[in-house]
Motif scaffolding. Sequence first.
Motif, mmCIF file in Angstrom:
data_model
loop_
_atom_site.group_PDB
_atom_site.id
_atom_site.type_symbol
_atom_site.label_atom_id
_atom_site.label_comp_id
_atom_site.label_asym_id
_atom_site.label_seq_id
_atom_site.Cartn_x
_atom_site.Cartn_y
_atom_site.Cartn_z
ATOM 1 N N ASN A 78 -26.965 -15.466 6.610
ATOM 2 C CA ASN A 78 -26.158 -14.996 5.495
ATOM 3 C C ASN A 78 -24.901 -15.854 5.403
ATOM 4 O O ASN A 78 -24.203 -16.042 6.393
ATOM 5 N N ILE A 79 -24.637 -16.362 4.231
ATOM 6 C CA ILE A 79 -23.482 -17.218 4.000
ATOM 7 C C ILE A 79 -22.414 -16.488 3.185
ATOM 8 O O ILE A 79 -21.231 -16.612 3.441
ATOM 9 N N LEU A 80 -22.846 -15.705 2.223
ATOM 10 C CA LEU A 80 -21.919 -15.035 1.305
ATOM 11 C C LEU A 80 -21.563 -13.623 1.732
ATOM 12 O O LEU A 80 -20.668 -13.014 1.166
ATOM 13 N N THR A 81 -22.275 -13.085 2.720
ATOM 14 C CA THR A 81 -22.007 -11.727 3.178
ATOM 15 C C THR A 81 -21.911 -11.702 4.698
ATOM 16 O O THR A 81 -22.354 -12.606 5.384
ATOM 17 N N THR A 82 -21.362 -10.633 5.206
ATOM 18 C CA THR A 82 -21.238 -10.427 6.647
ATOM 19 C C THR A 82 -21.432 -8.946 6.935
ATOM 20 O O THR A 82 -21.352 -8.117 6.027
ATOM 21 N N ASP A 83 -21.690 -8.611 8.186
ATOM 22 C CA ASP A 83 -21.776 -7.198 8.560
ATOM 23 C C ASP A 83 -20.456 -6.699 9.135
ATOM 24 O O ASP A 83 -20.341 -5.565 9.545
ATOM 25 N N SER A 84 -19.441 -7.542 9.122
ATOM 26 C CA SER A 84 -18.136 -7.189 9.676
ATOM 27 C C SER A 84 -17.513 -6.035 8.902
ATOM 28 O O SER A 84 -17.320 -6.126 7.696
ATOM 29 N N LYS A 85 -17.208 -4.973 9.587
ATOM 30 C CA LYS A 85 -16.650 -3.792 8.938
ATOM 31 C C LYS A 85 -15.171 -3.958 8.593
ATOM 32 O O LYS A 85 -14.555 -3.070 8.041
ATOM 33 N N THR A 86 -14.608 -5.119 8.893
ATOM 34 C CA THR A 86 -13.216 -5.360 8.522
ATOM 35 C C THR A 86 -13.096 -5.762 7.060
ATOM 36 O O THR A 86 -12.008 -5.828 6.522
ATOM 37 N N LYS A 87 -14.202 -6.047 6.417
ATOM 38 C CA LYS A 87 -14.188 -6.433 5.009
ATOM 39 C C LYS A 87 -14.114 -5.168 4.147
ATOM 40 O O LYS A 87 -14.593 -4.109 4.523
ATOM 41 N N THR A 88 -13.561 -5.278 2.964
ATOM 42 C CA THR A 88 -13.379 -4.102 2.122
ATOM 43 C C THR A 88 -14.379 -3.999 0.979
ATOM 44 O O THR A 88 -14.618 -2.931 0.470
#
Length: 187
Positions: A78-88
């Motif tokens: 994945n380049i445009l998305t992440t599973d990081s929950k720090t994103k809003t």
Amino acid sequence: TGKEQLTTFENAAEITALLKSRGVRNIALRYSGFSVAGLSASTKKSYKPSAVLGGKAGLDAMCEEITAQANRVYFDSNILTTDSKTKTNSVLLYDKTSRFVGYMPSEFYLERVGEINNNISSAYSFAASNESAGVCLNDGAALLYSDINSKKTRQELLEHLRSNISSLSVSGGLMLDYPSVYLADQA
């Protein structure tokens, strides 16, 4: 029900060897869910091979076997998305794998444009460190968005992606998950 791996690295090598023995000449294996991040490998930390699937040693052995068969393996990235929950800015993505194993859609978070190059660099480093490996762009072909915080339009994001993704083609090959005319010349 409990979660379990679908195909270990050893299983994948065995499957490609079986296909090769039955006359299949060219195999481009797409491997989803290979990392500790499951289906959402994007950051440098998330490209660590899953221990449940065989760890780094199992991944290396699979890549060696596939190279010996003169085939290639492409790892989902994945380049445009992440599973990081720090994103809003979250978005639910329905991936093909989820419907086969009965999981709900995966929740991902849209990356800021400034992080895309880091994700491309992580994918490149991972593919370059594994012989006969390429990257399958899991989200870039199906998902484009406007990054209001970075003041980037969808078209600007596309141009940014096109100008920076060519390194993945050079590293060992680029596969696209969905048909994408706007990225086809990079793959």
